[in-house]
Design an enzyme around this catalytic site. Structure first.
Site, PDB file in Angstrom:
ATOM      1  N   GLU A  65      19.631  34.408   2.742  1.00  0.00           N
ATOM      2  CA  GLU A  65      20.376  33.170   2.947  1.00  0.00           C
ATOM      3  C   GLU A  65      19.722  32.018   2.185  1.00  0.00           C
ATOM      4  O   GLU A  65      18.499  31.883   2.225  1.00  0.00           O
ATOM      5  CB  GLU A  65      20.466  32.838   4.442  1.00  0.00           C
ATOM      6  CG  GLU A  65      21.274  33.864   5.232  1.00  0.00           C
ATOM      7  CD  GLU A  65      21.475  33.453   6.695  1.00  0.00           C
ATOM      8  OE1 GLU A  65      20.980  32.371   7.096  1.00  0.00           O
ATOM      9  OE2 GLU A  65      22.121  34.208   7.430  1.00  0.00           O
ATOM     10  N   ARG A  88      21.976  39.015  13.510  1.00  0.00           N
ATOM     11  CA  ARG A  88      20.930  38.732  12.529  1.00  0.00           C
ATOM     12  C   ARG A  88      21.254  39.480  11.247  1.00  0.00           C
ATOM     13  O   ARG A  88      21.661  40.641  11.268  1.00  0.00           O
ATOM     14  CB  ARG A  88      19.559  39.168  13.070  1.00  0.00           C
ATOM     15  CG  ARG A  88      18.974  38.190  14.083  1.00  0.00           C
ATOM     16  CD  ARG A  88      18.543  36.899  13.399  1.00  0.00           C
ATOM     17  NE  ARG A  88      18.016  35.902  14.329  1.00  0.00           N
ATOM     18  CZ  ARG A  88      18.746  34.945  14.874  1.00  0.00           C
ATOM     19  NH1 ARG A  88      20.038  34.869  14.629  1.00  0.00           N
ATOM     20  NH2 ARG A  88      18.200  34.060  15.676  1.00  0.00           N
ATOM     21  N   HIS A 115      26.355  30.746   8.241  1.00  0.00           N
ATOM     22  CA  HIS A 115      25.444  30.735   9.395  1.00  0.00           C
ATOM     23  C   HIS A 115      25.696  29.499  10.272  1.00  0.00           C
ATOM     24  O   HIS A 115      24.764  28.764  10.632  1.00  0.00           O
ATOM     25  CB  HIS A 115      23.989  30.770   8.934  1.00  0.00           C
ATOM     26  CG  HIS A 115      23.065  31.335   9.982  1.00  0.00           C
ATOM     27  ND1 HIS A 115      21.938  32.050   9.669  1.00  0.00           N
ATOM     28  CD2 HIS A 115      23.112  31.300  11.344  1.00  0.00           C
ATOM     29  CE1 HIS A 115      21.316  32.418  10.779  1.00  0.00           C
ATOM     30  NE2 HIS A 115      22.016  31.980  11.803  1.00  0.00           N
TER      31      HIS A 115
END
Length: 318
Positions: A259, A230, A278
């Site tokens: 992000e 994370r 990601h």
């Protein structure tokens, strides 16, 4: 009749499997923004979690009893409210083991064998046979922080490459393919051993910014830091400083505190950093694996049994 509402589209075959297991439930599928609020309030079982209209699911009249998320991470969900209302929460943890472990090895090979530099040179039509920074994985030590299903799969691959694997997990319980396992209390101690430090931690109050200046200072100057856990478990400013001041040699990053990573962020332009957006857990088999978790849990749910797969412990937030 009780209702199952899925924000994930199911095929006719999948819906039939659900109906065979839970014949006394109706099944409604669709995007949250397209569903009538009353449909969400009447859902006893919810598959997925909406970005829009989440308040309807937490309405005082809501019938919600179980949420099966379509993600491994659950830090974005209102867990305190779920716990207060005795709402069960299950995730898709474990289905990412194959794609993410393969991504980790791919990142390591890209950096150790200079594949990132080769790709840039190919785009520029440059023949560069330099062996600078060329290395091997064989004989190196990998420290995996957060040894769950992904960590286990990664350790197995690393062992096949002739690497030594040290694992860090809350319990400290031993795992196959990991030569040494320690608890989180020894986290910084083993960082000093890692040629590759792999972060696969979930985000909790305890893990937020666990990788900070102190952690990076404990690593080898030759170390490569890999984050597929994370984003917020890492203090980005501390990581950037560690890379700029050569406290660590390189990084491969799939997740970030913010992000998308801003286009002007310094990490983008660093030769010793590999960035992916990601996508480490992306796979064409995601849905079928997640569906099987839901099906197994549904079989137990209709029998009023404990859900066997990925039941979140609210005291741990995962």
């Amino acid at each position: 009749m009780s209702k199952i509402v899925s924000l994930i589209s199911f095929t006719e075959t999948e819906q039939k499997r659900i109906q065979d297991i839970a014949p006394h439930y109706t099944i409604t599928t669709g995007k949250a923004k397209e569903l009538d609020p009353s449909v969400l309030r009447d859902a006893e079982i919810l598959v997925g979690w909406p970005k829009s209209k989440p308040d309807e699911l937490l309405h005082p009249d809501s019938k919600l009893k179980w949420v099966q998320t379509w993600s491994a991470g659950v830090d974005y969900l209102p867990q305190e409210t779920f716990e207060e209302r005795n709402i069960l929460l299950t995730n898709t943890s474990g289905i990412h083991a194959i794609p993410i472990s393969e991504m980790i090895l791919g990142m390591m090979l890209s950096l150790s064998r200079n594949l990132k530099r080769a790709a840039v040179n190919q785009a520029n039509g440059t023949w560069d046979a330099s062996e600078d920074n060329m290395s091997e994985l064989h004989g190196k030590t990998m420290v995996i922080v957060g040894v769950g299903e992904i960590g286990k799969a990664t350790a197995k691959l690393a062992e096949a490459f002739g690497m030594n694997v040290i694992g860090v997990r809350r319990s400290g319980k031993e795992v196959e393919h990991v030569s040494k396992m320690v608890s989180m209390e020894s986290f910084e101690e083993v960082l000093t051993d890692g040629d590759y430090v792999v972060n696969i931690l979930p985000l909790t109050d305890d893990t937020r910014h666990l990788f900070n200046e102190q952690a990076f200072a404990a690593m080898k100057k030759e170390a490569c830091f890999i984050n597929v856990g994370r984003g917020a478990t890492v203090d980005t400013s501390a990581l950037l400083k560690a890379l700029q001041e050569k406290q660590i040699a390189s990084a491969a990053l799939d997740v970030f505190e913010e992000e998308p990573l801003p286009s002007d962020h310094p990490l983008w332009s660093m030769d010793n950093v590999l960035i992916t957006p990601h996508i480490a857990g992306s796979t064409p088999y995601y849905k079928e694996r997640a569906f099987e978790i839901f099906i197994e849990n549904l079989k137990a749910y209709v029998k009023n049994e404990t859900l066997p797969r990925n039941l979140v412990d609210y005291s741990r937030s995962y």
